[in-house]
Write a protein that holds these residues in place. Sequence first.
Motif, PDB file in Angstrom:
ATOM      1  N   ASP A  76       0.821  -1.195   0.000  1.00 38.41           N
ATOM      2  CA  ASP A  76       0.000   0.000   0.000  1.00 38.41           C
ATOM      3  C   ASP A  76       0.862   1.255   0.000  1.00 38.41           C
ATOM      4  OD1 ASP A  76      -1.799   2.145   1.205  1.00 38.41           O
ATOM      5  OD2 ASP A  76      -3.186   0.473   0.896  1.00 38.41           O
ATOM      6  N   PRO A  77       0.459   2.306  -0.748  1.00 39.86           N
ATOM      7  CA  PRO A  77       1.230   3.548  -0.738  1.00 39.86           C
ATOM      8  C   PRO A  77       1.364   4.173   0.639  1.00 39.86           C
ATOM      9  CG  PRO A  77      -0.332   3.538  -2.550  1.00 39.86           C
ATOM     10  CD  PRO A  77      -0.644   2.339  -1.711  1.00 39.86           C
ATOM     11  N   SER A  78       0.455   3.819   1.566  1.00 34.99           N
ATOM     12  CA  SER A  78       0.550   4.383   2.910  1.00 34.99           C
ATOM     13  C   SER A  78       1.845   3.975   3.599  1.00 34.99           C
ATOM     14  CB  SER A  78      -0.648   3.931   3.765  1.00 34.99           C
ATOM     15  OG  SER A  78      -0.696   2.523   3.857  1.00 34.99           O
ATOM     16  N   SER A  79       2.496   2.903   3.124  1.00 40.04           N
ATOM     17  CA  SER A  79       3.786   2.497   3.670  1.00 40.04           C
ATOM     18  C   SER A  79       4.815   3.602   3.496  1.00 40.04           C
ATOM     19  CB  SER A  79       4.277   1.223   2.974  1.00 40.04           C
ATOM     20  OG  SER A  79       3.337   0.185   3.098  1.00 40.04           O
ATOM     21  N   TYR A  80       4.696   4.361   2.409  1.00 35.44           N
ATOM     22  CA  TYR A  80       5.649   5.438   2.148  1.00 35.44           C
ATOM     23  C   TYR A  80       5.417   6.640   3.037  1.00 35.44           C
ATOM     24  CZ  TYR A  80       7.490   3.095  -1.965  1.00 35.44           C
ATOM     25  OH  TYR A  80       8.102   2.202  -2.805  1.00 35.44           O
ATOM     26  N   GLN A  81       4.257   6.693   3.726  1.00 37.93           N
ATOM     27  CA  GLN A  81       4.014   7.820   4.611  1.00 37.93           C
ATOM     28  C   GLN A  81       4.922   7.781   5.836  1.00 37.93           C
ATOM     29  OE1 GLN A  81      -0.331   7.767   5.204  1.00 37.93           O
ATOM     30  NE2 GLN A  81      -0.391   9.550   3.851  1.00 37.93           N
ATOM     31  N   GLN A  82       5.544   6.634   6.098  1.00 43.57           N
ATOM     32  CA  GLN A  82       6.500   6.543   7.185  1.00 43.57           C
ATOM     33  C   GLN A  82       7.809   7.245   6.824  1.00 43.57           C
ATOM     34  OE1 GLN A  82       6.667   2.520   8.962  1.00 43.57           O
ATOM     35  NE2 GLN A  82       5.030   2.000   7.543  1.00 43.57           N
ATOM     36  N   MET A  83       7.997   7.511   5.534  1.00 42.50           N
ATOM     37  CA  MET A  83       9.168   8.210   5.061  1.00 42.50           C
ATOM     38  C   MET A  83       8.962   9.717   5.216  1.00 42.50           C
ATOM     39  SD  MET A  83      10.781   8.047   1.204  1.00 42.50           S
ATOM     40  CE  MET A  83      10.451   6.285   1.109  1.00 42.50           C
ATOM     41  N   GLU A  84      10.022  10.452   5.506  1.00 40.93           N
ATOM     42  CA  GLU A  84       9.910  11.897   5.585  1.00 40.93           C
ATOM     43  C   GLU A  84       9.383  12.444   4.271  1.00 40.93           C
ATOM     44  OE1 GLU A  84      13.597  13.647   6.665  1.00 40.93           O
ATOM     45  OE2 GLU A  84      13.837  12.464   8.489  1.00 40.93           O
ATOM     46  N   LYS A  85       8.471  13.422   4.373  1.00 42.31           N
ATOM     47  CA  LYS A  85       7.853  13.968   3.174  1.00 42.31           C
ATOM     48  C   LYS A  85       8.892  14.521   2.207  1.00 42.31           C
ATOM     49  CE  LYS A  85       4.062  16.398   3.432  1.00 42.31           C
ATOM     50  NZ  LYS A  85       3.087  17.509   3.625  1.00 42.31           N
ATOM     51  N   ASN A  86       9.863  15.282   2.726  1.00 43.90           N
ATOM     52  CA  ASN A  86      10.879  15.872   1.855  1.00 43.90           C
ATOM     53  C   ASN A  86      11.686  14.805   1.132  1.00 43.90           C
ATOM     54  OD1 ASN A  86      10.086  18.424   2.621  1.00 43.90           O
ATOM     55  ND2 ASN A  86      11.681  18.656   4.177  1.00 43.90           N
ATOM     56  N   ARG A  87      11.998  13.722   1.827  1.00 50.02           N
ATOM     57  CA  ARG A  87      12.777  12.646   1.216  1.00 50.02           C
ATOM     58  C   ARG A  87      11.968  11.954   0.112  1.00 50.02           C
ATOM     59  NH1 ARG A  87      15.174   8.988   5.574  1.00 50.02           N
ATOM     60  NH2 ARG A  87      16.343  10.899   5.932  1.00 50.02           N
ATOM     61  N   LEU A  88      10.687  11.745   0.362  1.00 51.18           N
ATOM     62  CA  LEU A  88       9.831  11.134  -0.638  1.00 51.18           C
ATOM     63  C   LEU A  88       9.685  12.044  -1.855  1.00 51.18           C
ATOM     64  CD1 LEU A  88       7.969   8.857  -1.512  1.00 51.18           C
ATOM     65  CD2 LEU A  88       6.115   9.949  -0.241  1.00 51.18           C
ATOM     66  N   VAL A  89       9.558  13.327  -1.630  1.00 50.13           N
ATOM     67  CA  VAL A  89       9.457  14.282  -2.737  1.00 50.13           C
ATOM     68  C   VAL A  89      10.736  14.267  -3.563  1.00 50.13           C
ATOM     69  CG1 VAL A  89       9.328  16.738  -3.330  1.00 50.13           C
ATOM     70  CG2 VAL A  89       7.784  15.783  -1.601  1.00 50.13           C
ATOM     71  N   VAL A  90      11.884  14.258  -2.897  1.00 51.10           N
ATOM     72  CA  VAL A  90      13.165  14.236  -3.614  1.00 51.10           C
ATOM     73  C   VAL A  90      13.286  12.972  -4.443  1.00 51.10           C
ATOM     74  CG1 VAL A  90      15.665  14.072  -3.329  1.00 51.10           C
ATOM     75  CG2 VAL A  90      14.366  15.737  -1.988  1.00 51.10           C
ATOM     76  N   GLN A  91      12.959  11.833  -3.857  1.00 50.79           N
ATOM     77  CA  GLN A  91      13.025  10.570  -4.608  1.00 50.79           C
ATOM     78  C   GLN A  91      12.127  10.611  -5.836  1.00 50.79           C
ATOM     79  OE1 GLN A  91      12.413   6.988  -2.425  1.00 50.79           O
ATOM     80  NE2 GLN A  91      14.016   7.378  -0.935  1.00 50.79           N
ATOM     81  N   SER A  92      10.912  11.104  -5.655  1.00 49.84           N
ATOM     82  CA  SER A  92       9.964  11.145  -6.762  1.00 49.84           C
ATOM     83  C   SER A  92      10.439  12.085  -7.864  1.00 49.84           C
ATOM     84  CB  SER A  92       8.586  11.581  -6.259  1.00 49.84           C
ATOM     85  OG  SER A  92       8.099  10.690  -5.278  1.00 49.84           O
ATOM     86  N   ILE A  93      10.977  13.224  -7.486  1.00 44.53           N
ATOM     87  CA  ILE A  93      11.458  14.190  -8.476  1.00 44.53           C
ATOM     88  C   ILE A  93      12.643  13.625  -9.250  1.00 44.53           C
ATOM     89  CG2 ILE A  93      12.607  16.426  -8.764  1.00 44.53           C
ATOM     90  CD1 ILE A  93      10.853  17.505  -6.533  1.00 44.53           C
ATOM     91  N   VAL A  94      13.567  12.973  -8.547  1.00 45.28           N
ATOM     92  CA  VAL A  94      14.736  12.384  -9.222  1.00 45.28           C
ATOM     93  C   VAL A  94      14.292  11.311 -10.207  1.00 45.28           C
ATOM     94  CG1 VAL A  94      16.827  11.014  -8.902  1.00 45.28           C
ATOM     95  CG2 VAL A  94      16.348  12.922  -7.369  1.00 45.28           C
ATOM     96  N   LEU A  95      13.362  10.449  -9.791  1.00 50.08           N
ATOM     97  CA  LEU A  95      12.872   9.403 -10.684  1.00 50.08           C
ATOM     98  C   LEU A  95      12.126  10.003 -11.866  1.00 50.08           C
ATOM     99  CD1 LEU A  95      11.592   6.804  -8.050  1.00 50.08           C
ATOM    100  CD2 LEU A  95      13.607   6.590  -9.503  1.00 50.08           C
ATOM    101  N   LEU A  96      11.311  11.020 -11.611  1.00 48.34           N
ATOM    102  CA  LEU A  96      10.570  11.673 -12.681  1.00 48.34           C
ATOM    103  C   LEU A  96      11.512  12.317 -13.690  1.00 48.34           C
ATOM    104  CD1 LEU A  96       7.640  12.249 -13.552  1.00 48.34           C
ATOM    105  CD2 LEU A  96       7.796  14.408 -12.293  1.00 48.34           C
ATOM    106  N   LEU A  97      12.529  12.990 -13.193  1.00 47.01           N
ATOM    107  CA  LEU A  97      13.510  13.625 -14.078  1.00 47.01           C
ATOM    108  C   LEU A  97      14.317  12.583 -14.855  1.00 47.01           C
ATOM    109  CD1 LEU A  97      14.832  16.586 -11.881  1.00 47.01           C
ATOM    110  CD2 LEU A  97      13.239  16.678 -13.816  1.00 47.01           C
ATOM    111  N   SER A  98      14.567  11.436 -14.249  1.00 46.80           N
ATOM    112  CA  SER A  98      15.258  10.360 -14.959  1.00 46.80           C
ATOM    113  C   SER A  98      14.430   9.891 -16.142  1.00 46.80           C
ATOM    114  CB  SER A  98      15.535   9.187 -14.016  1.00 46.80           C
ATOM    115  OG  SER A  98      16.479   9.531 -13.032  1.00 46.80           O
ATOM    116  N   GLY A  99      13.108   9.757 -15.926  1.00 48.50           N
ATOM    117  CA  GLY A  99      12.229   9.370 -17.014  1.00 48.50           C
ATOM    118  C   GLY A  99      12.177  10.415 -18.116  1.00 48.50           C
ATOM    119  N   VAL A 100      12.149  11.690 -17.723  1.00 54.12           N
ATOM    120  CA  VAL A 100      12.151  12.780 -18.705  1.00 54.12           C
ATOM    121  C   VAL A 100      13.467  12.791 -19.475  1.00 54.12           C
ATOM    122  CG1 VAL A 100      12.125  15.293 -18.995  1.00 54.12           C
ATOM    123  CG2 VAL A 100      10.527  14.197 -17.393  1.00 54.12           C
ATOM    124  N   LEU A 101      14.581  12.602 -18.766  1.00 54.95           N
ATOM    125  CA  LEU A 101      15.894  12.584 -19.409  1.00 54.95           C
ATOM    126  C   LEU A 101      16.000  11.456 -20.422  1.00 54.95           C
ATOM    127  CD1 LEU A 101      18.779  13.685 -19.603  1.00 54.95           C
ATOM    128  CD2 LEU A 101      19.404  12.197 -17.676  1.00 54.95           C
TER     129      LEU A 101
END
Length: 302
Positions: A76-101
């Motif tokens: 469940d995505p709620s598992s990721y809520q245990q992660m710090e919000k900023n860290r999750l945002v950074v991970q998502s942005i890096v992955l998103l930018l990798s896909g764009v690249l």
Amino acid sequence: MNQQFKVMFPGWGKAIGLLCMIIIFAAVLWLVWTGNLNIRYTADREEVIPIWHSIFPAFFGIFLIRMIPYESQSQDPSSYQQMEKNRLVVQSIVLLLSGVLFTVSLITIDPQGLHFQLYYLAFKLTTLLFIPLILLLIYRKITGGQQDVISKKPRSRGHVIAPLIVIVVWCYLKFYSPIAQPEGAIEATNMSELLFLVLIGFMINSVLEEVFYRVWLQTRLETLLGRWPAILLVSILWSIWHVAIQGSGQWDMDVATVIANHGVTGLFLGYLWSRYRKVWVIILIHGLLNASPYFLLQILFH
């Protein structure tokens, strides 16, 4: 999905989801408006099929997934809520930018010859595998090796039966029904070599793409934006890079075609992942898209 799960950025999710729906609708509308009702459905063949022949199996698959009363909570995505919000945002942005690249890297080079194949492999492994792995290794080191997803739920028979029903029905519509895509005879003579290439392609395309786009990226974006905004965004991102391998040089037609074809298929794959959380299911579907049952049977029984 867990009923207690709360999206971190619901406002952004609604805005991004609406924008993505407009883009997909506009792509289909543009093809209809310009009279391009037959689209190229794969990079391996020049033939075209009516646009609704491509869209209908995906939408019927989504409908079937919705109707079958089973939904996995093993990841469940709620598992990721245990992660710090900023860290999750950074991970998502890096992955998103990798896909764009990855997409930008492919559509800006000449898609002809051996050089393109080498660039394709290098760009894909770098952006969809190495960068994400480095990111996850850094995260593991920071958190002391803690797993990304720790939620585990008991399994039932439905965790296999439900996706199998969807796979069988989708396969019939896609490959054996009156609207099935056309198939041709294999011209290669060395079947062992062809089988080896199919296996390599399966790992590089089906496995790697589904792990990156759906398992790594979509799951995180579901936590940030919500289920359907994440599915819509990832589907468009996944579809656009296909312009590089099956484009005709007409950018408006090429972009509209891959969004209407691969983008809608991406909605089906994304919803499969979101509801069932079975990576083998989406990898199998993706694999069959690249190598149909008819094609595989020709290799095995040539």
